[in-house]
Write an enzyme that holds these catalytic residues in place. Structure first.
Site, mmCIF file in Angstrom:
data_model
loop_
_atom_site.group_PDB
_atom_site.id
_atom_site.type_symbol
_atom_site.label_atom_id
_atom_site.label_comp_id
_atom_site.label_asym_id
_atom_site.label_seq_id
_atom_site.Cartn_x
_atom_site.Cartn_y
_atom_site.Cartn_z
ATOM 1 C CB SER A 161 -0.894 0.002 1.241
ATOM 2 O OG SER A 161 -1.538 1.244 1.409
ATOM 3 C CE1 TYR A 171 -4.265 -2.377 5.169
ATOM 4 C CE2 TYR A 171 -3.335 -0.287 4.457
ATOM 5 C CZ TYR A 171 -3.930 -1.492 4.161
ATOM 6 O OH TYR A 171 -4.190 -1.825 2.848
#
Length: 315
Positions: free
Chosen positions: A173, A186
């Protein structure tokens, strides 16, 4: 003399690879044929995983679907077959469980064959401020978002090394390149997944297994449902999962090592290394990175409140 020779050789190789990559910026690489390849996608039950499964199936690949949600996974299987997929196999697998990953991996090898393209896509997000994240959710995030990559690589890489043929795809990401407030668990896992796959890329080259390719994907937030309510000013609206899936498949077919979506994020990644923390924070506020998770957290609180109310009524 040895130093001069090594330096000259290194500079020559750098020039060659620079020209080689520059040519491919102008003339795209010929896309490889994946018909007959065995593609395994974790987290295939919905979102990005489902879209990639449909595209690979339409290209004639044998597609293996892993997801903890059996019903969603079977729906992906049905959709992939509708798009022309002849060989599509669905398996229930909890990617937070190492023993289950190894067990289902052995089952795939026996029933389908050796996986040649492995796409680690399964992921979860908590999206709370650091001190509000339950300890068990920190552990779960690392189990799914990082450690599952270790276990799937260990399960399927030996056959790739033996054949000197394969492709590893890590769905990281932009949050794995730039720390994001409200996404500490995350971001941590996505940084780790990026580092693991990049280190493995160089390790494979060191042992002369150059026919095993790796692609590390770093998209901005997508409209998969995972990040509903997240907004980044001036950069991009939530990316469409169909668009990102096609970009990833193209990157695999062209054997790109890195894919950042959208491309303009490259600028921010480079700038981050050059600016002070204070200057970076000013830019982060300009793009709304400091508040991008606010609406997401509000929706999560509302969802949790509804769940809690239902539990009270049931009791």
């Amino acid at each position: 003399m040895e130093a001069i020779r090594d330096t000259s050789l290194t500079l020559g190789k750098l020039l060659y690879y620079f020209l080689d990559s520059s040519v491919y910026k102008i003339i795209p690489k010929r896309k490889k044929n994946v018909a007959g390849e065995i593609v395994l996608i974790t987290g295939a039950g919905n979102g990005l995983g489902r879209q990639m499964a449909i595209i690979f199936a339409s290209l004639g690949a044998t597609v293996v679907l892993w997801d903890i949600n059996e019903e969603d996974n079977m729906e992906t299987c049905r959709l992939a077959k509708e798009k022309g997929g002849v060989q599509v196999f669905a398996y229930k697998c909890d990617c937070s469980n190492r023993q289950e990953i190894y067990r289902v991996a052995d089952q795939v090898k026996k029933e389908v064959g050796d996986v040649t393209i492995l796409i680690n896509n399964a992921g979860i997000v908590v999206g709370k401020l650091f001190l509000d994240i339950p300890d068990e959710m920190v552990e779960k995030s690392f189990l799914v978002n990082v450690l599952s990559h270790f276990w799937t690589y260990k399960a399927f890489l030996p056959a790739m090394i033996k054949a000197n043929h394969g492709h590893l795809v890590c769905i990281s990401s932009v949050a794995g390149l730039i720390g994001v407030s409200g996404l500490t668990e995350y971001s941590s896992t996505k940084f780790a997944a990026f580092g693991l796959t990049e280190a493995l890329l160089f390790e494979l080259k060191m042992i002369n297994k150059s026919k095993i390719n790796t692609t590390i994907v770093c998209p901005l937030f997508m409209n998969t449902g995972m990040f509903n309510g997240v907004t980044i000013k001036y950069l991009s609206p939530l990316l469409k999962q169909e668009y990102v899936a096609q970009k990833i498949v193209n990157a695999v077919l062209e054997e790109q090592n890195y894919l950042i979506i959208p491309k303009r994020v490259w600028f921010i990644v480079i700038i981050k290394q050059l600016l002070s923390v204070s200057m970076t924070f000013v830019l982060a506020k300009y793009f709304g990175v400091d508040t991008c998770m606010d609406l997401f957290r509000e929706r999560m609180k509302a969802k949790e409140a509804v769940t809690e109310t239902k539990k009270k009524h049931q009791n």
